[in-house]
Design an enzyme around this catalytic site. Structure first.
Site, PDB file in Angstrom:
ATOM      1  N   PRO A  80     -74.252  35.435 -25.373  1.00 28.37           N
ATOM      2  CA  PRO A  80     -74.704  36.319 -24.222  1.00 28.37           C
ATOM      3  C   PRO A  80     -75.159  37.794 -24.404  1.00 28.37           C
ATOM      4  O   PRO A  80     -74.237  38.376 -24.968  1.00 28.37           O
ATOM      5  CB  PRO A  80     -73.690  36.378 -23.369  1.00 28.37           C
ATOM      6  CG  PRO A  80     -72.804  35.091 -23.798  1.00 28.37           C
ATOM      7  CD  PRO A  80     -72.953  34.986 -25.129  1.00 28.37           C
ATOM      8  N   GLU A  81     -76.240  37.984 -24.025  1.00 28.96           N
ATOM      9  CA  GLU A  81     -76.675  39.510 -24.101  1.00 28.96           C
ATOM     10  C   GLU A  81     -76.980  40.204 -22.923  1.00 28.96           C
ATOM     11  O   GLU A  81     -76.437  39.591 -21.855  1.00 28.96           O
ATOM     12  CB  GLU A  81     -78.159  39.508 -25.041  1.00 28.96           C
ATOM     13  CG  GLU A  81     -78.015  38.923 -26.338  1.00 28.96           C
ATOM     14  CD  GLU A  81     -79.221  39.004 -27.274  1.00 28.96           C
ATOM     15  OE1 GLU A  81     -79.930  39.675 -27.095  1.00 28.96           O
ATOM     16  OE2 GLU A  81     -79.282  37.882 -28.125  1.00 28.96           O
TER      17      GLU A  81
END
Ligand SMILES: [Zn+2]
Length: 286
Positions: free
Chosen positions: A2-3
């Site tokens: 996840p960014e």
């Protein structure tokens, strides 16, 4: 992993479900190393009976604003997922933290790789977290000149520099590769070598790929889900990331994958010309 866009989607989907609810208990915490601060006894004593007032994001941290001045900061790292579950749902062996809510539902922090982290922060701790992170690229205050100043006088190459959360917040391997392709910039370019046109291209490229990521509900390569348990579809729109040997959407040249600072890095060798003959580590064909 996840960014910025994925954490933003988790924050929004969580906010839609749990705002103004109270955390009544820590039902399960079987991987104690996930709690970085405070000590476990304080964490266990402080979190119950806290009301969730707001949910936001800073860099790749999800920030849950609680009453009494506390903030629960959660980092999903490689494989973490935060979902809201019905009262009857059973946590699996990968669910290491379960927070019970006042209406019987629970928040599950599921994390196969166990790299996810949790911090319960007072205002001083929250300020320190903010201070450790670079500017938010989607912030309306963040201007082209701010990016120019971050890049100026830095000899670091673009790929590792843009991954550095203390320089600019929220970008990871996916969105850096995509942004550099949009900007026609090779990942090994030295940051200080960009001319003003290139800085401007990079500025709009970063904002574009992040906004597209959010619009497409995030990128799901393996485990990422929003807090309803739904995958994103941004991976269907990648130009270069995870597309080794596939044609560049702009020119048709096969996408190359190299290692830069131990990170798999994807680019088009024609659209993103090599700045020099500097030695690079070419990954074995696996
Ligand atoms: Zn190309």
């Amino acid at each position: 992993m996840p960014e910025l866009p994925e954490v933003e989607i988790v924050a929004r989907s969580l906010a839609a479900q749990v705002l103004q609810h109270k955390i009544t208990a820590i039902e399960k915490l079987d991987w104690e190393r996930m709690v970085e601060t405070p000590d476990l006894a304080t964490f266990r004593a402080t979190l119950p009976d806290r009301c969730i007032l707001a949910i936001g994001r800073r860099a790749k941290w999800l920030l849950m604003t609680l009453d009494a001045g506390w903030t629960l900061a959660l980092h999903l790292r490689m494989s973490g997922n935060l979902t809201v579950q019905a009262a009857e749902a059973m946590p699996d062996i990968y669910t290491h933290l379960v927070l019970a809510l006042d209406d019987g539902r629970r928040i599950f922090f599921q994390d196969q790789r166990k790299f996810g982290r949790v911090r319960l922060l007072d205002p001083v701790g929250l300020a320190a977290l903010h201070a450790s992170l670079g500017p938010e690229p989607l912030d309306t205050q963040f201007a082209i000149n701010d990016l120019a100043q971050l890049l100026a006088r830095r000899n670091a190459r673009l790929k590792p520099l843009l991954l550095n959360q203390a320089i600019i917040a929220g970008l990871g391997n996916i969105y850096v590769d995509e942004a550099l392709w949009y900007a026609h910039l090779h990942p090994l370019r030295a940051a200080s070598s960009l001319d003003p046109d290139e800085v401007e291209r990079l500025y709009y490229a970063i904002r574009t790929v992040l906004q597209q990521g959010i619009q497409n509900h995030g990128s799901t390569l393996r485990t990422y889900r929003n807090s309803y348990g739904e995958p994103g579809n941004n991976q269907e729109h990648f130009a270069v990331y995870d597309r080794k040997q596939q044609p560049c959407p702009r020119c048709g040249t096969p996408i190359k994958r190299i290692l830069v600072a131990q990170r798999g890095t994807h680019f088009c060798p024609v659209c993103q010309p090599d700045p020099s003959a500097l030695p690079i580590t070419v990954e074995n064909n696996r």
